[in-house]
Scaffold this motif. Structure first.
Motif, short mmCIF file in Angstrom:
data_model
loop_
_atom_site.label_atom_id
_atom_site.label_comp_id
_atom_site.label_asym_id
_atom_site.label_seq_id
_atom_site.Cartn_x
_atom_site.Cartn_y
_atom_site.Cartn_z
N LEU A 155 0.83 -1.21 0.00
CA LEU A 155 0.00 0.00 0.00
C LEU A 155 0.87 1.26 0.00
O LEU A 155 0.52 2.26 -0.64
CB LEU A 155 -0.95 0.01 1.20
CG LEU A 155 -2.14 -0.95 1.10
CD1 LEU A 155 -3.03 -0.83 2.33
CD2 LEU A 155 -2.96 -0.69 -0.16
N ALA A 156 2.02 1.22 0.68
CA ALA A 156 2.92 2.36 0.65
C ALA A 156 3.45 2.59 -0.76
O ALA A 156 3.55 3.73 -1.22
CB ALA A 156 4.08 2.13 1.62
N LYS A 157 3.77 1.51 -1.45
CA LYS A 157 4.27 1.61 -2.82
C LYS A 157 3.21 2.20 -3.75
O LYS A 157 3.49 3.13 -4.53
CB LYS A 157 4.68 0.21 -3.30
CG LYS A 157 5.00 0.09 -4.79
CD LYS A 157 6.25 0.85 -5.17
CE LYS A 157 6.63 0.55 -6.62
NZ LYS A 157 7.69 1.47 -7.11
N MET A 158 2.00 1.70 -3.69
CA MET A 158 0.94 2.22 -4.56
C MET A 158 0.52 3.62 -4.16
O MET A 158 0.13 4.42 -5.01
CB MET A 158 -0.24 1.26 -4.57
CG MET A 158 0.07 -0.07 -5.29
SD MET A 158 -1.38 -1.12 -5.59
CE MET A 158 -1.76 -1.67 -3.93
N ALA A 159 0.61 3.95 -2.87
CA ALA A 159 0.31 5.32 -2.42
C ALA A 159 1.27 6.30 -3.06
O ALA A 159 0.88 7.39 -3.50
CB ALA A 159 0.39 5.40 -0.90
N CYS A 160 2.54 5.93 -3.13
CA CYS A 160 3.54 6.82 -3.72
C CYS A 160 3.37 6.90 -5.24
O CYS A 160 3.31 7.99 -5.81
CB CYS A 160 4.94 6.32 -3.37
SG CYS A 160 6.27 7.38 -3.95
#
Length: 408
Positions: free
Chosen positions: A150-155
């Motif tokens: 989720l951190a990756k897709m948020a960025c």
């Protein structure tokens, strides 16, 4: 308690490094690209100002200059970029001891244990942004999530596109923010999988998330379940400092300056690749028993193959690897010109704990390799080499001063 994971991404990293070192280019469009004469004239990075003219990563330099003729062109300095990446890792370690490099310009950090120092994850992200900007001169974007995916897709999908460069994606806003995106935007979905999913009527991430898990598992097994879990923001993988401490394979890839049509010339390249792989394996004290060869044909033909073979013994010697690579190449080559080749040694094991080959002259190979490696370390990779590297087709000396095919 949910973890607090950040994905810290450096904006147009190579171009940002050049602008940090050259303040006179700060307000000019800047492109980092290789040498067109050596078939490396591809845009590796373009600053936001250059991108506003339509320049995109991976397009030919000539095409980029047609869009933005006033752009400043910088030749890549790979060793410098690696040094800056390490510097940024050290900066992030000031905020948490859980730092995991994901690529040269992206790093995961677990901020869970440090959150009592900050009023919110956004406040922590802003301080990280400012610290990297002050110390390295590079602007970072930060994706925040309860896990790495989720951190990756948020960025990637939100942090890179808003003014603050920061976005938090969690299970509260997952359905509202992530699910309306095209299914091809889901982390882990490539072009081929995207076509399959669209063919099933799953055009958006939300369609995949609502699809019966049993049917996805029946069609793609574990991969189908992984896609469903990613669409639901489920990921239990920890931020690990030792992600790259254990190595699964040692390989080397080379894009040739022109298409090689002659088998003798291609074998020179395979020999040089094999020697490089062997040297890297010895440097890391590994041996391996599976040799792989990858061949790519001309850009306009899209031909080639990837094959592997298992040796009856583990090795870390260039000629052992070359004999296997040459056999794979000879058996599978379609006689069309070759533009790129790779050799890989896998199924690695520690060199001091492996099955011996009684008839492989191991002691002799070890002594010879140790002497050669000593010369390499003292005088460089071109101080001693095999005779075929004197031929015009050799790329040994041209690549000795490069990292990843680009100048240091």
């Amino acid at each position: 308690m949910d973890r607090v994971i950040f994905l810290v991404d450096m904006q147009t990293f190579y171009a940002s490094c050049e602008k940090a070192d050259h303040p006179e280019f700060r307000n000019k469009p800047l492109i980092v690209a290789g040498d067109p004469k050596q078939r490396s004239g591809i845009v590796l990075a373009a600053c936001p100002l250059a991108k506003s003219y339509g320049v995109s990563t991976a397009e030919p330099l000539g095409q980029a200059l047609a869009k933005c003729p006033q752009a400043v062109i910088c030749r890549p300095r790979m060793q410098h970029y690696i040094d800056v990446s390490i510097q940024i890792t050290r900066i992030l370690e000031q905020f948490t001891d859980l730092v995991e490099p994901y690529s040269i310009d992206e790093q995961f950090i677990d901020m869970t244990g440090s959150m009592h120092f900050y009023t919110s994850p956004h406040a922590a992200a802003r301080e990280i942004q400012q610290t990297i900007l002050n110390q390295a001169g590079i602007y970072a974007r930060v994706g925040i999530g309860p896990n790495k995916v989720l951190a990756k897709m948020a960025c990637d999908h939100f942090g890179k596109k808003n003014e603050t460069g920061i976005f938090e994606l969690n299970h509260d806003n997952l359905e509202h923010c992530l699910w309306p995106l095209p299914v091809g935007e889901l982390f882990g979905v490539g072009h081929r999988m995207e076509r399959h999913l669209i063919g099933m009527g799953l055009r958006k991430i939300g369609h995949l998330a609502r699809y019966p898990l049993s049917l996805l598992r029946r069609r793609w097994g574990v991969n189908g379940e992984l896609l469903w879990m990613t669409a639901h923001g489920i990921d239990s993988s920890p931020v690990s400092c030792g992600t790259f401490s254990g190595q699964k394979a040692v390989g080397h890839h080379m894009t040739l300056p022109y298409d090689y049509p002659d088998i003798k010339d291609i074998r020179v390249i395979l020999l040089e690749l094999s020697e490089e792989v062997a040297y890297r394996a010895r440097s890391k004290n590994y041996m391996g028993c599976v040799v792989s060869v990858g061949i790519s044909g001309s850009f306009d033909r899209h031909t080639g193959f990837h094959r592997q073979t298992r040796l009856p013994f583990a090795t870390r010697f260039g000629m052992d690897i070359y004999r296997a690579a040459n056999r794979l190449f000879t058996e599978n080559w379609d006689r069309l010109p070759v533009r790129a080749a790779s050799v890989t040694l896998s199924e690695l094991q520690p060199a001091d704990n492996c099955q011996l080959d009684l008839f492989g002259r191991l002691d002799e190979k070890e002594r010879l390799s140790a002497a050669v490696d000593t010369i390499y370390r003292k005088y460089g990779r071109t101080a001693i080499f095999r005779g075929p590297s004197l031929l015009p087709s050799s790329q040994l000396r041209a690549r000795a001063s490069k990292i990843g095919g680009h100048y240091k």
